[in-house]
Design an enzyme around this catalytic site. Structure first.
Site, mmCIF file in Angstrom:
data_model
loop_
_atom_site.group_PDB
_atom_site.id
_atom_site.type_symbol
_atom_site.label_atom_id
_atom_site.label_comp_id
_atom_site.label_asym_id
_atom_site.label_seq_id
_atom_site.Cartn_x
_atom_site.Cartn_y
_atom_site.Cartn_z
ATOM 1 C CE1 TYR A 193 -3.837 2.337 0.617
ATOM 2 C CE2 TYR A 193 -2.535 3.236 2.418
ATOM 3 C CZ TYR A 193 -3.622 3.317 1.568
ATOM 4 O OH TYR A 193 -4.496 4.382 1.689
ATOM 5 C CG ASP A 235 5.617 3.696 0.960
ATOM 6 O OD1 ASP A 235 5.877 4.361 1.985
ATOM 7 O OD2 ASP A 235 4.462 3.455 0.573
ATOM 8 C CE LYS A 267 0.766 4.837 8.326
ATOM 9 N NZ LYS A 267 0.801 4.108 7.073
HETATM 10 C C1 LIG Z 1 0.130 4.550 5.738
HETATM 11 C C2 LIG Z 1 0.917 4.313 4.507
HETATM 12 C C3 LIG Z 1 0.824 5.152 3.392
HETATM 13 C C4 LIG Z 1 -0.185 6.262 3.304
HETATM 14 O O1 LIG Z 1 0.042 7.261 4.235
HETATM 15 P P1 LIG Z 1 -1.185 8.261 4.616
HETATM 16 O O2 LIG Z 1 -0.553 9.224 5.555
HETATM 17 O O3 LIG Z 1 -2.248 7.393 5.207
HETATM 18 O O4 LIG Z 1 -1.633 8.895 3.342
HETATM 19 C C5 LIG Z 1 1.684 4.939 2.336
HETATM 20 N N1 LIG Z 1 2.580 3.939 2.365
HETATM 21 C C6 LIG Z 1 2.690 3.102 3.404
HETATM 22 C C7 LIG Z 1 3.734 2.032 3.392
HETATM 23 C C8 LIG Z 1 1.850 3.247 4.501
HETATM 24 O O5 LIG Z 1 1.928 2.383 5.511
#
Ligand SMILES: *Cc1c(COP(=O)(O)O)cnc(C)c1O
Length: 429
Positions: free
Chosen positions: A144, A239, A267
């Site tokens: 994701y 990511d 995060k």
């Molecule tokens: C949470 C997450 C996102 C998205 O971040 P948001 O602040 O919710 O838009 C993207 N990549 C990874 C790996 C994530 O865990």
């Protein structure tokens, strides 16, 4: 657990908020039951609107690595807010934040702040496309990268939890530019590259996956990806929205000793405020506006309250490297003890863990990709989730999510969790 106030609020929320929530996984739709409405949190504990207390293993889906309402962060926010909450003009604090990030992640030359992980990943992909002049990207099944259109193909997190095969609203044209391969399958990546010679701008990956449950990269997988990207002039994007500043101060790059070309954060970087960032090599980053023509902007990017929260947390992590050792030890202890009690109860279980990320999969199979994660028994997970919640342990309401440990968790909290698991085990067979 009695939760009459949560039930009442959830029913009231249905009339004004889609599904009663502002982000889908919060709704408990796949595990069933009523989501808890939270009143406050401190350290390792959450308190709901009915006065129940829970040990928190979500930690706002990652940001709260030192626990909730960490005092230096709270104080810094309060102090900063008195000077206004936003200017839309540059501040010295933004330089300090960028310099701090660079000092923790050595291969970041330039970094741009945004307001979410989604924005960070979306911008990194645009930059990779602008830089290479190519259109296609490769992502991995079950990973994701936020909810930008091009990532909602075989996506993890809520998309996987709710088993959404194709997301309405994402055009076929956009989807066609997103190629997917199974996680940990380098041959599949090589095949895609051969089929689309000189058309792939970027490979984006969670260097440790956390959105199909926690899945580790197998030996040489990321090394091989790195090699292929260099050979084919493809931008390798890590990511690190989940892993950044969590698995080490330099994130997965430091922990796994592999350098990406671009990195995205979210995060932990915002300590619970809406913050994301993307950064990397000067050669690529110089194409971002106003240095270059790849446009990217944000009215609230670099917001002073968000920056002081993130800066205070990251600075604390940088100055206290022992925190990562403590988190590693807590994570390893939890994995070992949870496995022992579930295995003793004859529950088929695989537990993946690295540092403060951990997932319990109810399957005998080793879990190395999305297909393996999907083989785990969801009915058992849902029973486990509710049996734990009843005992005051707040786990992610989906078998496709990693748990996040905070360093506010004590060994007493971990032991309480292990004892609760032993009790829950009998109801799982
Ligand atoms: C949470 C997450 C996102 C998205 O971040 P948001 O602040 O919710 O838009 C993207 N990549 C990874 C790996 C994530 O865990």
């Amino acid at each position: 657990m009695n939760i009459p106030n949560s039930e009442q609020l959830f029913s009231r929320a249905q009339h004004s908020i889609p599904g009663g929530v502002n982000s889908p996984v919060r709704a408990f739709k796949s595990v069933g039951g009523t989501p808890l409405f939270i009143k406050k949190a401190k350290g390792a504990y959450l308190f709901d609107v009915d006065g129940n207390k829970y040990i928190d293993y979500i930690n706002s889906w990652g940001p709260m690595i030192l626990g909730h309402a960490f005092e230096p962060v709270v104080e810094a926010i309060q102090k900063k807010a008195a000077d206004s909450t936003s200017f839309g003009a540059p501040t010295e604090l933004e330089i300090e934040m960028a310099e701090l990030i660079k000092s923790m992640v050595p291969n970041v030359d330039l970094v741009r702040m945004v307001s979410s992980g989604t924005e960070a990943c979306m911008s990194a992909i645009r930059l990779a496309r602008g830089y290479t002049g190519r259109n296609k990207i490769i992502k991995f099944e079950g990973c994701y990268h936020g909810h930008a259109d091009s990532f909602l193909v075989k996506a993890g997190s809520g998309v996987a939890t709710f088993n959404i095969q194709t997301v309405p609203g994402v055009t076929a044209g956009v989807a066609a530019d997103t190629l997917t391969a199974p996680y940990n399958d380098i041959d599949a990546v090589q095949q895609l590259i051969n089929q689309h010679k000189n058309q792939i701008a970027a490979i984006i990956i969670e260097p440790v996956a956390g959105n199909m449950g926690c899945i580790l990269p197998q030996q040489n997988f990321l090394e091989d990806l790195r090699k292929i990207c260099t050979e084919e002039d493809i931008v390798l994007i890590f990511d690190e929205v989940m892993t950044g500043f969590r698995l080490a101060q330099g994130g997965a790059q430091e922990r796994l000793k592999i350098d990406a070309d671009l990195v995205t954060y979210g995060k932990v970087i915002g300590a619970g405020m809406p913050v994301g960032a993307f950064g990397g090599k000067f050669e690529i980053m110089q194409h971002i506006a106003p240095l270059g023509n790849v446009y990217q902007a944000g009215t609230l990017s670099g917001n002073p309250i968000a920056m002081i929260a993130g800066f205070t947390l990251l600075n604390h992590l940088k100055n206290n490297p022992g925190i990562y050792t403590e988190l590693d030890e807590k994570g390893a202890y939890l994995r070992k003890e949870l496995f022992t009690v579930l295995d003793k109860a004859n529950i088929p279980v695989t537990i993946n863990q690295i540092g403060s990320m951990i997932s319990v999969f109810f399957t005998h199979r080793a879990v190395n990709n999305f297909a393996d994660a999907s083989s785990s028994n969801i009915t058992t997970f849902n029973k486990f989730f509710h049996a734990m919640l009843e005992q005051g342990i707040y786990l992610p309401p989906s078998g496709y999510e990693s748990w996040f440990l905070s360093n506010a968790l004590s060994y007493d909290d971990l032991n309480e969790t292990i004892n609760a698991t032993a009790k829950a085990a009998s109801s799982l067979l």
